[in-house]
Design a protein around this motif. Sequence first.
Motif, PDB file in Angstrom:
ATOM      1  N   THR A  51      19.681  55.213  66.891  1.00 59.77           N
ATOM      2  CA  THR A  51      18.808  56.002  67.280  1.00 59.77           C
ATOM      3  C   THR A  51      18.763  57.454  67.307  1.00 59.77           C
ATOM      4  O   THR A  51      19.406  57.372  68.389  1.00 59.77           O
ATOM      5  CB  THR A  51      17.341  55.321  67.768  1.00 59.77           C
ATOM      6  OG1 THR A  51      17.006  53.903  67.129  1.00 59.77           O
ATOM      7  CG2 THR A  51      16.311  56.180  67.563  1.00 59.77           C
ATOM      8  N   PRO A  52      18.391  58.392  66.684  1.00 60.63           N
ATOM      9  CA  PRO A  52      18.742  59.696  67.236  1.00 60.63           C
ATOM     10  C   PRO A  52      18.191  59.644  68.764  1.00 60.63           C
ATOM     11  O   PRO A  52      16.948  59.329  68.924  1.00 60.63           O
ATOM     12  CB  PRO A  52      17.882  60.556  66.377  1.00 60.63           C
ATOM     13  CG  PRO A  52      17.817  59.991  64.940  1.00 60.63           C
ATOM     14  CD  PRO A  52      17.723  58.323  65.455  1.00 60.63           C
ATOM     15  N   PRO A  53      18.893  60.574  69.744  1.00 55.76           N
ATOM     16  CA  PRO A  53      18.366  60.533  71.136  1.00 55.76           C
ATOM     17  C   PRO A  53      16.758  61.057  71.279  1.00 55.76           C
ATOM     18  O   PRO A  53      16.159  60.367  71.865  1.00 55.76           O
ATOM     19  CB  PRO A  53      19.362  61.385  71.465  1.00 55.76           C
ATOM     20  CG  PRO A  53      20.424  61.386  70.794  1.00 55.76           C
ATOM     21  CD  PRO A  53      20.106  61.243  69.451  1.00 55.76           C
ATOM     22  N   GLN A  54      16.475  61.980  70.416  1.00 61.23           N
ATOM     23  CA  GLN A  54      15.273  62.527  70.529  1.00 61.23           C
ATOM     24  C   GLN A  54      14.109  61.546  70.123  1.00 61.23           C
ATOM     25  O   GLN A  54      12.906  61.508  70.835  1.00 61.23           O
ATOM     26  CB  GLN A  54      15.036  63.821  69.659  1.00 61.23           C
ATOM     27  CG  GLN A  54      15.160  63.756  68.439  1.00 61.23           C
ATOM     28  CD  GLN A  54      16.503  63.890  67.763  1.00 61.23           C
ATOM     29  OE1 GLN A  54      17.490  63.743  68.322  1.00 61.23           O
ATOM     30  NE2 GLN A  54      16.540  64.275  66.525  1.00 61.23           N
ATOM     31  N   ASP A  55      14.271  60.725  69.015  1.00 61.88           N
ATOM     32  CA  ASP A  55      13.289  59.582  68.881  1.00 61.88           C
ATOM     33  C   ASP A  55      13.253  58.565  69.864  1.00 61.88           C
ATOM     34  O   ASP A  55      12.369  58.028  70.063  1.00 61.88           O
ATOM     35  CB  ASP A  55      13.791  58.991  67.356  1.00 61.88           C
ATOM     36  CG  ASP A  55      13.662  59.930  66.206  1.00 61.88           C
ATOM     37  OD1 ASP A  55      13.157  60.959  66.457  1.00 61.88           O
ATOM     38  OD2 ASP A  55      14.295  59.639  65.266  1.00 61.88           O
ATOM     39  N   ARG A  56      14.519  58.268  70.231  1.00 58.54           N
ATOM     40  CA  ARG A  56      14.593  57.161  71.530  1.00 58.54           C
ATOM     41  C   ARG A  56      13.972  57.636  72.724  1.00 58.54           C
ATOM     42  O   ARG A  56      13.133  56.913  73.276  1.00 58.54           O
ATOM     43  CB  ARG A  56      16.235  56.872  71.774  1.00 58.54           C
ATOM     44  CG  ARG A  56      16.140  55.424  72.458  1.00 58.54           C
ATOM     45  CD  ARG A  56      17.617  55.401  72.645  1.00 58.54           C
ATOM     46  NE  ARG A  56      17.928  54.114  72.932  1.00 58.54           N
ATOM     47  CZ  ARG A  56      19.024  53.493  73.296  1.00 58.54           C
ATOM     48  NH1 ARG A  56      19.876  54.127  73.480  1.00 58.54           N
ATOM     49  NH2 ARG A  56      19.189  52.352  73.690  1.00 58.54           N
ATOM     50  N   HIS A  57      14.111  59.024  72.975  1.00 57.65           N
ATOM     51  CA  HIS A  57      13.306  59.440  74.012  1.00 57.65           C
ATOM     52  C   HIS A  57      11.738  59.434  74.094  1.00 57.65           C
ATOM     53  O   HIS A  57      11.184  59.332  74.995  1.00 57.65           O
ATOM     54  CB  HIS A  57      13.811  61.006  74.234  1.00 57.65           C
ATOM     55  CG  HIS A  57      13.538  61.833  75.553  1.00 57.65           C
ATOM     56  ND1 HIS A  57      12.390  62.485  75.495  1.00 57.65           N
ATOM     57  CD2 HIS A  57      13.814  61.613  76.774  1.00 57.65           C
ATOM     58  CE1 HIS A  57      11.905  62.972  76.928  1.00 57.65           C
ATOM     59  NE2 HIS A  57      12.857  62.474  77.511  1.00 57.65           N
ATOM     60  N   ARG A  58      11.439  59.798  72.917  1.00 59.56           N
ATOM     61  CA  ARG A  58       9.925  59.802  72.438  1.00 59.56           C
ATOM     62  C   ARG A  58       9.364  58.379  72.782  1.00 59.56           C
ATOM     63  O   ARG A  58       8.047  58.060  73.321  1.00 59.56           O
ATOM     64  CB  ARG A  58       9.424  60.241  71.019  1.00 59.56           C
ATOM     65  CG  ARG A  58       9.483  61.836  71.077  1.00 59.56           C
ATOM     66  CD  ARG A  58       8.851  62.179  69.884  1.00 59.56           C
ATOM     67  NE  ARG A  58       9.770  61.889  68.674  1.00 59.56           N
ATOM     68  CZ  ARG A  58      10.784  62.914  68.241  1.00 59.56           C
ATOM     69  NH1 ARG A  58      10.915  63.886  68.709  1.00 59.56           N
ATOM     70  NH2 ARG A  58      11.442  62.532  67.275  1.00 59.56           N
ATOM     71  N   ALA A  59      10.185  57.579  72.341  1.00 62.92           N
ATOM     72  CA  ALA A  59       9.592  56.228  72.261  1.00 62.92           C
ATOM     73  C   ALA A  59       9.479  55.432  73.906  1.00 62.92           C
ATOM     74  O   ALA A  59       8.621  55.008  74.290  1.00 62.92           O
ATOM     75  CB  ALA A  59      10.807  55.095  71.608  1.00 62.92           C
TER      76      ALA A  59
END
Length: 115
Positions: free
Chosen positions: A75-83
């Motif tokens: 998963t792209p880090p920014q998507d993982r961070h949001r989750a």
Amino acid sequence: MSGGDSYHYGDNIHGDNVNMYGGTGNTGIVKQQSPALREATEELVRLLGELRGAVAPGSAQVIDDSLPVIASGATPPQDRHRALIAMATIAATVGALGQPVAEAVNKVLGLMGAL
């Protein structure tokens, strides 16, 4: 880069590895999770499974939607961070019951270098 050039970059902290052997226009990186990040993520996923049954249906749906994003190392880090932030928010709304999840989220974020 000219045809005979060769470059290597390794990151022992995050497990990233790049090898380039000549050519032009080379791009890309092999992203890997460290064992500590992998273990912390697995623990978080377990805790979220336990928390899911104790939250409102809307929050349970957010957990369901976020789990694949959190669990995937691709998963792209920014998507993982949001989750992860969404999970921390849910954990905060349920008080003491969510405290282990909040701590696990913070651990994963720290290992990702996102804190």
